[in-house]
Scaffold this motif. Structure first.
Motif, short mmCIF file in Angstrom:
data_model
loop_
_atom_site.label_atom_id
_atom_site.label_comp_id
_atom_site.label_asym_id
_atom_site.label_seq_id
_atom_site.Cartn_x
_atom_site.Cartn_y
_atom_site.Cartn_z
N LYS A 42 -4.45 -4.18 6.70
CA LYS A 42 -3.83 -3.55 7.87
C LYS A 42 -3.36 -2.12 7.56
CE LYS A 42 -0.79 -6.92 8.23
NZ LYS A 42 -1.28 -7.72 7.07
N SER A 43 -2.62 -1.98 6.46
CA SER A 43 -2.12 -0.63 6.11
C SER A 43 -3.28 0.29 5.76
CB SER A 43 -1.14 -0.71 4.92
OG SER A 43 -0.04 -1.53 5.26
N THR A 44 -4.29 -0.25 5.09
CA THR A 44 -5.48 0.55 4.75
C THR A 44 -6.15 1.05 6.03
OG1 THR A 44 -5.81 -0.75 2.76
CG2 THR A 44 -7.70 0.51 3.54
N PHE A 54 6.00 4.49 8.47
CA PHE A 54 5.68 3.63 7.33
C PHE A 54 6.58 2.40 7.31
CE2 PHE A 54 4.69 7.95 6.02
CZ PHE A 54 3.36 7.80 5.67
N GLN A 55 6.10 1.42 6.58
CA GLN A 55 6.90 0.21 6.42
C GLN A 55 8.18 0.51 5.63
OE1 GLN A 55 4.55 -2.95 4.92
NE2 GLN A 55 6.07 -4.51 5.44
N ASN A 56 8.03 1.35 4.61
CA ASN A 56 9.21 1.73 3.82
C ASN A 56 9.57 3.16 4.17
OD1 ASN A 56 9.26 -0.72 2.31
ND2 ASN A 56 7.42 0.04 1.30
N VAL A 63 1.93 2.68 13.33
CA VAL A 63 3.22 2.09 12.97
C VAL A 63 2.97 0.84 12.13
CG1 VAL A 63 5.44 1.39 13.90
CG2 VAL A 63 3.95 2.79 15.29
N ASP A 64 3.55 0.83 10.93
CA ASP A 64 3.27 -0.27 9.99
C ASP A 64 4.43 -1.27 9.96
OD1 ASP A 64 1.95 -1.78 8.16
OD2 ASP A 64 1.72 -0.20 6.66
N GLU A 65 4.20 -2.43 10.52
CA GLU A 65 5.16 -3.55 10.53
C GLU A 65 6.56 -3.10 10.97
OE1 GLU A 65 4.52 -6.73 8.29
OE2 GLU A 65 2.57 -6.15 7.49
N PRO A 66 6.67 -2.62 12.22
CA PRO A 66 7.94 -2.02 12.64
C PRO A 66 9.06 -3.02 12.88
CG PRO A 66 6.42 -2.09 14.49
CD PRO A 66 5.64 -2.55 13.28
MG LIG Z 1 0.58 -3.47 4.87
#
Ligand SMILES: [Mg+2]
Ligand SMILES: Nc1ncnc2c1ncn2[C@@H]1O[C@H](COP(=O)(O)OP(=O)(O)O)[C@@H](O)[C@H]1O
Length: 214
Positions: free
Chosen positions: A48-50, A78-80, A154-157
């Motif tokens: 997913k992030s890729t 980002f997630q972080n 948006v990564d895992e918001p």
């Molecule tokens: Mg990810």
């Protein structure tokens, strides 16, 4: 945000492999258009992030291609979250608005409005270092909104949020799409998936194919 209604993101046969011959996903063909909110789903490690970084253009797919048409500004959450530890939450949102040519008083008003939408108005004068993980990530969403992106990734918001704040984030993502952005969200959250208009599933299922290029 560019207003051309023909803006879009075209994925044609997209595959990506970090290890030659072992793609984490392949054969992704989709057209993503303004007004759409895409959920990218799949188990941890599915890519997913890729995929988000391929959509941003930070990496090139190992097969297929991605065309960004009429997309000038790409926002990333980002997630972080990474912010500036000693700067206030408000500053994080005001600066991108000033950078787009708005005078500070008006930029501050807009920034406060965005913070308000995401339930962060009361934290405007706190420094980034004083925010919780979920607050910091919502602040990064505020900052991305302030840049008026054509494409928002948006990564895992909602992973670090309670249901109420998660519902707020989902609703803000939909409103951003309504005003003309393409929004793509990597998520495990069923409520977030349900709140999206489109879905792209990366399931890591081995793909039976004669295509050995990737
Ligand atoms: Mg990810
Ligand atoms: N830069 C990299 N080099 C090698 N392997 C990577 C790299 N980035 C991610 N991976 C691997 O690719 C797979 C997909 O990762 P990722 O996109 O982070 O998945 P997800 O976001 O769905 O959890 C994982 O197996 C991960 O270890």
């Amino acid at each position: 945000m560019s207003t051309g209604s023909c803006a879009r993101l075209e994925l044609r046969g997209v595959a990506h492999a970090f290890t030659p011959g072992a793609p984490i996903f392949q054969g992704l063909t989709e057209t993503m258009s303004p007004g759409e909110v895409w959920a990218v789903t799949g188990p941890s490690g599915a890519g997913k992030s890729t995929l988000l970084s391929l959509l941003a253009g930070w990496e090139s797919p190992t097969a297929g291609d991605i065309e960004r048409i009429g997309i000038d500004t790409v926002g990333w959450v980002f997630q972080n979250p990474h912010g500036q530890a000693h700067r206030t939450a408000l500053d994080h949102v005001v600066y991108p608005i000033i950078a787009r040519g708005t005078a500070r008083p008006e930029a501050s008003r807009r920034a406060e409005h965005i913070l308000d939408e995401l339930g962060l108005r009361a934290l405007a004068e706190r420094t980034f270092a004083q925010l919780s993980g979920g607050e910091a990530q919502r602040l990064m969403l505020c900052r991305a909104i302030a840049t008026e992106p054509d494409l928002l990734l948006v990564d895992e918001p909602t992973a670090q949020l309670d249901r109420t704040n998660a519902a707020t984030v989902n609703s803000v993502l939909r409103s951003l799409a309504r005003i003309g952005a393409i929004v793509v969200v990597a998520t495990h959250d069923h409520d977030t998936v349900a709140s999206c208009s489109h879905r792209l599933t990366l399931d890591r299922a081995p793909v039976a194919t004669g295509d050995a290029r990737s």
